[in-house]
Write a protein that holds these residues in place. Sequence first.
Motif, PDB file in Angstrom:
ATOM      1  N   ASN A  31       0.853  -1.190   0.000  1.00 33.03           N
ATOM      2  CA  ASN A  31       0.000   0.000   0.000  1.00 33.03           C
ATOM      3  C   ASN A  31       0.888   1.240   0.000  1.00 33.03           C
ATOM      4  OD1 ASN A  31       0.954  -0.153   2.703  1.00 33.03           O
ATOM      5  ND2 ASN A  31      -0.881   0.880   3.474  1.00 33.03           N
ATOM      6  N   THR A  38      -2.485   7.031  -1.603  1.00 33.00           N
ATOM      7  CA  THR A  38      -3.934   6.869  -1.602  1.00 33.00           C
ATOM      8  C   THR A  38      -4.662   8.178  -1.303  1.00 33.00           C
ATOM      9  OG1 THR A  38      -5.807   5.656  -0.668  1.00 33.00           O
ATOM     10  CG2 THR A  38      -3.992   6.145   0.829  1.00 33.00           C
ATOM     11  N   PRO A  89      -6.450   1.377   0.930  1.00 29.89           N
ATOM     12  CA  PRO A  89      -5.989   1.351  -0.461  1.00 29.89           C
ATOM     13  C   PRO A  89      -7.067   1.783  -1.453  1.00 29.89           C
ATOM     14  CG  PRO A  89      -5.350  -0.660   0.679  1.00 29.89           C
ATOM     15  CD  PRO A  89      -6.298   0.060   1.583  1.00 29.89           C
TER      16      PRO A  89
END
Length: 220
Positions: free
Chosen positions: A32, A112, A119
């Motif tokens: 991520n 993000t 995510p």
Amino acid sequence: MFVYPLGRLFGRARYEGREHLPATGGALLVANHISHLDPIYSALFVHKSRRVPRFLAKHSLWNVPVLNWVLRGSGQIPVYRESADAQQSLREGTKALDAGKVVVIYPEGTITRDPAGWPMAARTGVARLALTTDVPVLPAVHWGTRDVLDKYNRKFRPLPRKQLVVRCGPPVDLSAYRGRPVDAVLLREVTDLLMVKVRELLAEVRGEPAPEEFYRRTAS
């Protein structure tokens, strides 16, 4: 390795799941992305396992003085999104994996935009890498780095030093997808599977349930 003092400067990091990263041979680390600090701790996670990371990173970083020299000298891989060179990035990533390197990729393509740090929907290049090589594909997450450096809210808070976590999960079983024609449908299926594994791992680290859907970018 120059990232060690940076890692100590920005927080107290805990590295979990290093046993999942093989001691030798290629491996794809699918992570991520919540802060510009994430690559520092991804690199430390891999290096503490006595491996050398290779990052798939946006090509604009190669225009930054000094960083350009570091990226070239350490064999990092520029990503040219939505251009004629985009496929070249994936070919270089595949070559690195086939040569036994550890490749780190942030499939979201950028930090993000999800307000809670979960995510986003990811790009499918990660699936193409995962399916064109036969190496372990490992989900990984960072948590706490955004508390130090938050790009979208323009906040930098190194003090007091934060507790950071980098956790790696076991390899994702892709056997059901191998051997199928590699088309857009398959690439999206595998990408979403990998990001679900990343999201589940992040939920474990955060100790809270994950959302059922991925955050999607709004048109600009």
